[in-house]
Design a protein around this motif. Sequence first.
Motif, PDB file in Angstrom:
ATOM      1  N   GLY A 289      25.281  48.892  21.186  1.00  0.00           N
ATOM      2  CA  GLY A 289      24.994  49.073  22.609  1.00  0.00           C
ATOM      3  C   GLY A 289      26.063  49.842  23.363  1.00  0.00           C
ATOM      4  O   GLY A 289      26.155  49.712  24.585  1.00  0.00           O
ATOM      5  N   PHE A 290      26.859  50.646  22.656  1.00  0.00           N
ATOM      6  CA  PHE A 290      27.865  51.435  23.381  1.00  0.00           C
ATOM      7  C   PHE A 290      27.326  52.836  23.688  1.00  0.00           C
ATOM      8  O   PHE A 290      26.278  53.252  23.189  1.00  0.00           O
ATOM      9  CB  PHE A 290      29.195  51.497  22.621  1.00  0.00           C
ATOM     10  CG  PHE A 290      29.117  51.884  21.163  1.00  0.00           C
ATOM     11  CD1 PHE A 290      28.762  53.164  20.765  1.00  0.00           C
ATOM     12  CD2 PHE A 290      29.437  50.945  20.171  1.00  0.00           C
ATOM     13  CE1 PHE A 290      28.724  53.521  19.427  1.00  0.00           C
ATOM     14  CE2 PHE A 290      29.399  51.290  18.825  1.00  0.00           C
ATOM     15  CZ  PHE A 290      29.045  52.591  18.458  1.00  0.00           C
ATOM     16  N   VAL A 291      28.061  53.566  24.524  1.00  0.00           N
ATOM     17  CA  VAL A 291      27.699  54.943  24.864  1.00  0.00           C
ATOM     18  C   VAL A 291      27.626  55.757  23.578  1.00  0.00           C
ATOM     19  O   VAL A 291      28.485  55.650  22.705  1.00  0.00           O
ATOM     20  CB  VAL A 291      28.734  55.550  25.828  1.00  0.00           C
ATOM     21  CG1 VAL A 291      28.423  57.022  26.090  1.00  0.00           C
ATOM     22  CG2 VAL A 291      28.754  54.763  27.136  1.00  0.00           C
ATOM     23  N   SER A 292      26.590  56.566  23.452  1.00  0.00           N
ATOM     24  CA  SER A 292      26.307  57.247  22.191  1.00  0.00           C
ATOM     25  C   SER A 292      27.430  58.170  21.745  1.00  0.00           C
ATOM     26  O   SER A 292      28.174  58.717  22.565  1.00  0.00           O
ATOM     27  CB  SER A 292      25.005  58.038  22.301  1.00  0.00           C
ATOM     28  OG  SER A 292      25.124  59.060  23.266  1.00  0.00           O
TER      29      SER A 292
ATOM     30  N   THR B 129      24.615  54.582  18.765  1.00  0.00           N
ATOM     31  CA  THR B 129      25.054  53.579  19.737  1.00  0.00           C
ATOM     32  C   THR B 129      25.572  52.314  19.060  1.00  0.00           C
ATOM     33  O   THR B 129      25.818  51.305  19.710  1.00  0.00           O
ATOM     34  CB  THR B 129      23.910  53.213  20.688  1.00  0.00           C
ATOM     35  OG1 THR B 129      22.803  52.724  19.922  1.00  0.00           O
ATOM     36  CG2 THR B 129      23.472  54.418  21.503  1.00  0.00           C
ATOM     37  N   SER B 130      25.691  52.352  17.736  1.00  0.00           N
ATOM     38  CA  SER B 130      26.293  51.262  16.965  1.00  0.00           C
ATOM     39  C   SER B 130      26.980  51.870  15.755  1.00  0.00           C
ATOM     40  O   SER B 130      26.560  52.922  15.258  1.00  0.00           O
ATOM     41  CB  SER B 130      25.228  50.261  16.516  1.00  0.00           C
ATOM     42  OG  SER B 130      25.792  49.295  15.617  1.00  0.00           O
TER      43      SER B 130
ATOM     44  N   GLU C  44      34.836  50.139  23.539  1.00  0.00           N
ATOM     45  CA  GLU C  44      33.862  51.197  23.240  1.00  0.00           C
ATOM     46  C   GLU C  44      33.603  52.062  24.467  1.00  0.00           C
ATOM     47  O   GLU C  44      32.495  52.147  24.978  1.00  0.00           O
ATOM     48  CB  GLU C  44      32.555  50.589  22.730  1.00  0.00           C
ATOM     49  CG  GLU C  44      32.581  50.173  21.280  1.00  0.00           C
ATOM     50  CD  GLU C  44      33.465  48.990  21.025  1.00  0.00           C
ATOM     51  OE1 GLU C  44      33.435  48.036  21.832  1.00  0.00           O
ATOM     52  OE2 GLU C  44      34.195  49.001  20.019  1.00  0.00           O
ATOM     53  N   ARG C  45      34.641  52.702  24.952  1.00  0.00           N
ATOM     54  CA  ARG C  45      34.477  53.676  26.018  1.00  0.00           C
ATOM     55  C   ARG C  45      35.183  54.958  25.600  1.00  0.00           C
ATOM     56  O   ARG C  45      36.237  54.915  24.968  1.00  0.00           O
ATOM     57  CB  ARG C  45      35.002  53.159  27.355  1.00  0.00           C
ATOM     58  CG  ARG C  45      36.383  52.583  27.363  1.00  0.00           C
ATOM     59  CD  ARG C  45      36.798  52.221  28.780  1.00  0.00           C
ATOM     60  NE  ARG C  45      36.981  50.812  29.019  1.00  0.00           N
ATOM     61  CZ  ARG C  45      36.724  50.218  30.168  1.00  0.00           C
ATOM     62  NH1 ARG C  45      36.242  50.900  31.170  1.00  0.00           N
ATOM     63  NH2 ARG C  45      36.918  48.917  30.325  1.00  0.00           N
TER      64      ARG C  45
ATOM     65  N   GLY D 135      31.262  45.518  25.299  1.00  0.00           N
ATOM     66  CA  GLY D 135      31.588  45.037  26.641  1.00  0.00           C
ATOM     67  C   GLY D 135      33.039  45.304  26.931  1.00  0.00           C
ATOM     68  O   GLY D 135      33.779  45.784  26.068  1.00  0.00           O
ATOM     69  N   PHE D 136      33.469  44.979  28.149  1.00  0.00           N
ATOM     70  CA  PHE D 136      34.826  45.298  28.566  1.00  0.00           C
ATOM     71  C   PHE D 136      35.541  44.050  29.052  1.00  0.00           C
ATOM     72  O   PHE D 136      34.971  43.234  29.776  1.00  0.00           O
ATOM     73  CB  PHE D 136      34.805  46.367  29.666  1.00  0.00           C
ATOM     74  CG  PHE D 136      34.003  47.587  29.284  1.00  0.00           C
ATOM     75  CD1 PHE D 136      34.326  48.312  28.157  1.00  0.00           C
ATOM     76  CD2 PHE D 136      32.907  47.982  30.038  1.00  0.00           C
ATOM     77  CE1 PHE D 136      33.588  49.426  27.780  1.00  0.00           C
ATOM     78  CE2 PHE D 136      32.157  49.088  29.673  1.00  0.00           C
ATOM     79  CZ  PHE D 136      32.504  49.817  28.539  1.00  0.00           C
TER      80      PHE D 136
END
Length: 382
Positions: free
Chosen positions: A60-63, A70-71, A119-120, A273-274
């Motif tokens: 579920g992170f930015v592609s 996304t994973s 994951e940013r 998540g952050f």
Amino acid sequence: MDAMFDICYLSADGNNPEPDDIPKTKDYVWVLGKKYSAIQDLDRIRRDITSILWCTYRKGFVSIGDEGLTSDKGWGCMLRCGQMVLGVALIRVHLSSDWVWTPETRDPTYLKIVQRFEERKQAPYSIHQVALMGASEGKEVGQWFGPNTVAQVLKKLVVYDKWSSLAIHVALDNTVVMEDILQQCIVKNDRGDSSSTPDNVVVTDWMPLLLIVPLRLGLSEINPVYIDGLKICFQSPQSIGVIGGKPNQALYLIGCVGDEVIYLDPHTTQRSGFVENKMTDDQKEIDCSYHCKYASRIPILAMDPSVAVCFLCRTRSDFDDLCKTIQQQLMKEAQALFEICEKRPAHWGPNADIDLQNTGLFTEFEDIDRQFDDSDEEFEIL
């Protein structure tokens, strides 16, 4: 928070909350260069293992990349092992080797370290940065890395993150060259205007060193002749583990007991998540997801022979002590894992790490000039 942590972390099979992670044995347990009693120190062993930054698959992170991934499930476990090694190094440099995490921990320095792996895209060591920098090592996004590839990628990324205050040296051809490391880690500071030093005095500082030595310890399986050498590495006070795994499965090997290695497994897929400032329940839960309550074990001979042993030398004294260990113990083995020499072999050419250090501060990843080379055999990971 303790209840949340217990819910987040069960054993590898997802059922038993009290796995047989540490055997009941008279043998000493070694974790990240520290010696423990398996019987008397079990709680302390688990506390210290839980304090290690645990990096796993995320979803579920930015592609990332042209495929829009996304994973990293199925391809990112070696990248996550590299993140874990770097996480241990940063915690030891910026906090301490005895630092302990709890679900209530909100230390701002710790949170700053965690944020570097989130994951940013702008996080210096995110899965995005590691995967994209892999292109400079001939690995496209979604391809499997070997231990050497992830080491080379981390070496390049750390240059762009001045806050980390860390130099990464990847030893070539099973040889640690002291001259190269001293050139990389000894920083001269002109402090002539300081009231505490005479005019025009140049003081030398030591840049903390993460030394990574990629090795091939056999063809398809570990050669038993290397077992004692691996144990020496795990028992070194400077040890921060081994990037390696089982055949087709990358693991972060953090220590040993008897003829087994102790490891953290990245093969758990968690949501992205952050942690931010860790004020909300969601942020606290994300922080818990970076810590594993129990490690696992496999026989040393079950390891894949492709590994990278890792050491952290926070001071020049640490480095000198590590050199003595290599010279007086490792190189006295019937078959040394690797060697150490004072001067760079003439046929190697100039030391590229010095130029790499001068690249500058961390910038947007897309601005980094990448030169492509193939530095590692493919390490297939399921």
